[in-house]
Scaffold this active site. Structure first.
Site, PDB file in Angstrom:
ATOM      1  N   ASP A 112       0.850  -1.162   0.051  1.00  0.00           N
ATOM      2  CA  ASP A 112      -0.061   0.130  -0.025  1.00  0.00           C
ATOM      3  C   ASP A 112       0.816   1.046   0.027  1.00  0.00           C
ATOM      4  O   ASP A 112       2.051   1.207   0.162  1.00  0.00           O
ATOM      5  CB  ASP A 112      -0.797  -0.040   1.346  1.00  0.00           C
ATOM      6  CG  ASP A 112      -1.982   0.943   1.154  1.00  0.00           C
ATOM      7  OD1 ASP A 112      -2.312   1.551  -0.039  1.00  0.00           O
ATOM      8  OD2 ASP A 112      -2.728   1.029   2.065  1.00  0.00           O
ATOM      9  N   ASP A 128      -3.944   7.140  -3.945  1.00  0.00           N
ATOM     10  CA  ASP A 128      -5.333   7.826  -4.320  1.00  0.00           C
ATOM     11  C   ASP A 128      -5.830   8.446  -3.072  1.00  0.00           C
ATOM     12  O   ASP A 128      -4.966   8.293  -1.839  1.00  0.00           O
ATOM     13  CB  ASP A 128      -6.182   6.407  -4.534  1.00  0.00           C
ATOM     14  CG  ASP A 128      -6.070   5.598  -3.476  1.00  0.00           C
ATOM     15  OD1 ASP A 128      -5.247   5.251  -2.965  1.00  0.00           O
ATOM     16  OD2 ASP A 128      -7.350   5.103  -3.306  1.00  0.00           O
ATOM     17  N   ALA A 184     -12.062   2.542   0.449  1.00  0.00           N
ATOM     18  CA  ALA A 184     -12.863   3.552   1.461  1.00  0.00           C
ATOM     19  C   ALA A 184     -14.092   2.743   1.729  1.00  0.00           C
ATOM     20  O   ALA A 184     -15.052   3.494   2.006  1.00  0.00           O
ATOM     21  CB  ALA A 184     -13.170   4.975   0.987  1.00  0.00           C
ATOM     22  N   CYS A 241     -15.655 -23.742  17.217  1.00  0.00           N
ATOM     23  CA  CYS A 241     -14.639 -24.094  16.152  1.00  0.00           C
ATOM     24  C   CYS A 241     -13.858 -25.317  16.731  1.00  0.00           C
ATOM     25  O   CYS A 241     -13.567 -25.603  17.780  1.00  0.00           O
ATOM     26  CB  CYS A 241     -13.797 -22.801  16.218  1.00  0.00           C
ATOM     27  SG  CYS A 241     -12.008 -22.760  15.007  1.00  0.00           S
ATOM     28  N   CYS A 276     -10.312 -25.411  15.036  1.00  0.00           N
ATOM     29  CA  CYS A 276      -9.128 -25.285  14.368  1.00  0.00           C
ATOM     30  C   CYS A 276      -8.131 -25.745  15.484  1.00  0.00           C
ATOM     31  O   CYS A 276      -8.360 -26.337  16.446  1.00  0.00           O
ATOM     32  CB  CYS A 276      -8.929 -23.695  14.002  1.00  0.00           C
ATOM     33  SG  CYS A 276      -8.341 -22.772  15.418  1.00  0.00           S
ATOM     34  N   CYS A 328      -8.441 -24.207  18.802  1.00  0.00           N
ATOM     35  CA  CYS A 328      -9.629 -24.357  19.565  1.00  0.00           C
ATOM     36  C   CYS A 328      -9.614 -25.880  19.778  1.00  0.00           C
ATOM     37  O   CYS A 328     -10.786 -26.058  20.826  1.00  0.00           O
ATOM     38  CB  CYS A 328     -10.646 -23.859  18.720  1.00  0.00           C
ATOM     39  SG  CYS A 328     -10.697 -21.825  18.606  1.00  0.00           S
TER      40      CYS A 328
END
Lengths: 496, 496
Positions: free
Chosen positions: A93, A128, A196, A279, A281, A284
């Site tokens: 960015d 921008d 934005a 969860c 994962c 978890c």
């Protein structure tokens, strides 16, 4: 087909694509989520992101690197890939976000793009202006002109193999967003961030987000790879992909973790409010919320960030699988029930069923009718648009079940909510292979009645009979008066 | 409160409970899923279920053990816990399922319960008759009498600390199921399986399943721990818990795995149809579907079974967390969009909103309005039931926004779909703290109009004015004629 981007599979306006990033010698499969790397604070090492989470692309901020002397020197010396120890693609960015927050960024598009090129970025960004929502039209127009000048400046720079972003701004004015998309697509730039939208997401204004994205997409067209800038919450990814977004970025996984916030596909939870992890994962399934609460802050933050990434990439995989299986809108339908704002977002998406219909494959996996909103899907709209192409005989029965009496019609078509009438020979074709509920669905019956009306109005010389189970008055009132309506329920009762 | 079962937290008719299993010296937290262990074929060792999946209770079949000489000798010699190497609670089935499949089970309730006791089962089962759906009323009644005799036989046996199941049968006759529940609750038995619902689930008849369970629950009452026998697919667990079921069992995790079937909360997938895993469990985050397809059959089956269990226990934890957070119906709402049959099931559940309302906590987490069905939730029904208790003045304004003109009313109440009118001082009380969509929801407006009607009819001497944004005709038509209706949209337009 646009250079560097190829669409491999599609569902609604969503797609699985391949973004070629020549400077990284990588091809990134989209939809892709780019973890945001704060070069000052690595919550999870990029090498682990690559090895354990399969991350192919990440995003970091060239402006912060440029403004931080030690980072600048290291980046100029070693290059970004060496500095971050990451072999995948790196997007940078430009400082536009800092511009929008502090309004005093002292760097030109030329300077920052040359810096991005110098430190080895694979996809660079001009400066921008991320115009926020709800500003005056004058401000939005003026700032969009500045953004478009930045795109022109960027086009003039020799960046070798580095790809360049062409941000699409225009605040909450759909016509400006569409014009900005159209303008950006006409440049030689490569990737198209819709900018934005973060204030809309922070305000749970998902319907307004849909309007902005749908407008930008109308301008950009199908071929451009689109980055929904600042969007990475797993709750809204399916909706955004269904609109045609390909790239996302998540700073949330780390920022939220520092705040003890736990991401799920139905919203964000505070760790302290959890007694059980919803969860499985690796984080978890190996500990309880109480275990995690008892860790020191750094460990807790890292483990929460890992969960947050796991659940986000899980959703990305689920979305890709849904596109492959042709049931992305079924997934959006489920996600719409996570929060009233997502329900608004889904209904806003369906306001653009015509726009989705233009890209939605004609045949895909089975259509599941699971709510009132299912009746507004692009497949229903498409069928109604095409009803006037079908040849009909002089006397036609349209029926949800059997025939009231069988021999006075030239043909009998099926009527299935939410589609309405169709010839029997289409029964094995999508979407008439739909799985529909056993219980009557009012919205489906109303949509079916609309289909009947379209067919009847297109064939003024045909005598129509409509045989239906108990339809509500507001469905029957949409059927033209000249149609003879018979009740199958009454026939069933007679037979009892 | 029933012996051995304590309810700790509740939402809708669902609850978190503690089932005390004295013979195992264990307390099992419910909702609990019991993996079904085939003693002839251990897909995942029970010790691993305990250590890695946190399994507190499992179920195995005493009839198979009794009929298999080697198993019988080992069980009689070592006891079940030693034989299976499992320290948690063990429930045993009796052979009723075999009876229903092969109709020649040669064992009495007394014999099988004594055998279950002898091998160290913690919860035993009599020989009931699992009457399938849709049989004649005569057959259902006759077989229910046999089942009830089995319960009486079981009550007469001295089983020490072993708990006993009291199965509830009655086919698809709600009155028989209710009577069976009532009868079972009046015995001294301890755990209450609702039997023979598997054919309904196999046929995706989730609305019929809801009718059967709701009827059985009416008979059983709140206090009994209820086992939905044969139910363990993660897709339907939230719906079943919301109805008041506490125990589930899953043979599917292993049986489906042998068939390369992969469970998700939105249905079952064939492994071959997956390009991406929509899951982040330890199995799915470490490999791709292609990796798994390339394994040998035993490994593939074991890994798929592990995934299937992970996703199922994840859903159990999600359900418990939802009960704690007071948003179980929001979870059911999401699951209703997984399949049209689940949509039917959710609507069948809402047909019993009165039954849920009797148990639903008066105050809990925020109400999310996310679909037409949200308007039929028990909280809306409860508010409408209580509207006639509220004191109203002589001239009352009911308004979605401001006042058409401010000074001619004695008071102004808020109107919020789907609830309808309520005094401003209740704004901070559940459910009026609801998060509702920004976009109008027709079903919510219709429900709000019903609330207006209830209030107006309860107060014949009050002059009512109703000020609303654009309500559809079928909402306004429900408002009594004597109410003066003003359009806020018109007022906004005037102000522009």
């Amino acid at each position: 087909m646009r250079d560097h981007f190829e669409i491999r599979d599609a569902d609604a306006a969503g797609r699985i694509g391949r973004l070629e990033v020549p400077r990284a010698d990588q091809t990134v499969e989209t939809p892709a989520l780019m973890p945001v790397i704060n070069p000052n604070r690595l919550t999870i090492e990029p090498a682990r992101l690559e090895a354990e989470f399969g991350v192919e692309i990440l995003i970091t901020n060239s402006y912060i690197i440029r403004e931080t002397e030690s980072l600048r020197e290291q980046a100029e010396d070693e290059g970004l890939h060496e500095m971050l120890r990451f072999d995948g693609a790196i997007m940078t960015d430009s400082g536009s976000f800092q511009l929008s927050e502090y309004s005093d960024v002292e760097v030109t598009t030329e300077e920052i793009i040359e810096f991005q090129h110098a430190i080895g970025s694979d996809i660079g960004t001009p400066v921008d202006i991320p115009t926020p929502p709800d500003v005056s039209r004058e401000q939005a127009t003026e700032e969009l002109a500045t953004t478009q000048q930045a795109l022109a400046d960027a086009e003039g720079i020799d960046v070798g193999e580095m790809l360049l972003n062409a941000p699409v701004q225009g605040s909450t004015y759909p016509d400006l967003r569409e014009a900005a998309g159209d303008h950006a697509a006409a440049t030689d730039l490569n990737v198209f961030p819709i900018g934005a939208v973060v204030p809309l997401m922070n305000g749970y204004r998902y319907d307004d987000m849909v309007e902005v994205v749908a407008a930008a997409k109308r301008g950009l067209g199908v071929d451009c790879p689109v980055h929904l800038f600042g969007a990475g919450h797993p709750m809204m990814l399916a909706l955004a992909v269904a609109l045609g977004c390909d790239l996302f970025d998540s700073a949330a996984y780390a920022l939220y973790a520092r705040d003890d916030r736990y991401l799920t596909v139905a919203g964000t939870q505070q760790l302290d409010d959890l007694d059980y992890f919803p969860c499985s994962c690796p984080i978890c399934s190996e500990q309880t919320p109480a275990d995690l609460q008892s860790k020191d802050e750094d460990t807790r933050t890292r483990l929460l960030a890992e969960h947050n990434l796991h659940v986000t990439f899980e959703e990305i995989r689920r979305i890709k699988q849904a596109i492959r299986s042709g049931n992305l809108l079924e997934l959006v339908e489920r996600r719409a029930r996570g929060h009233p704002a997502m329900y608004d977002g889904y209904r806003a998406l369906l306001d653009h069923a015509d726009q989705l219909e233009a890209e939605d494959p004609v045949s895909k996996g089975s259509f599941f009718h699971t709510s009132a909103e299912s009746a507004r899907r692009p497949e229903v709209l498409r069928h109604h648009k095409r009803l006037d192409r079908l040849a009909v005989p002089a006397q036609l029965l349209l029926t949800e079940g059997g025939a009231p009496d069988g021999d006075e019609y030239d043909d009998a078509w099926r009527v299935v909510p939410p589609f309405g009438p169709f010839p029997r020979e289409l029964s094995d074709s999508y979407p008439f292979t739909a799985t529909v509920p056993d219980r009557p669905d009012r919205a489906g019956q109303v949509a079916a009645a609309d289909g009947v009306r379209v067919l009847v109005e297109a064939n003024p010389d045909t005598k129509f009979t409509l045989a239906v189970d108990d339809w509500p008055a507001d469905a029957l009132s949409r059927v033209p008066d000249r149609v003879t309506v018979e009740s199958l329920a009454a026939i069933h009762d007679d037979a009892d």
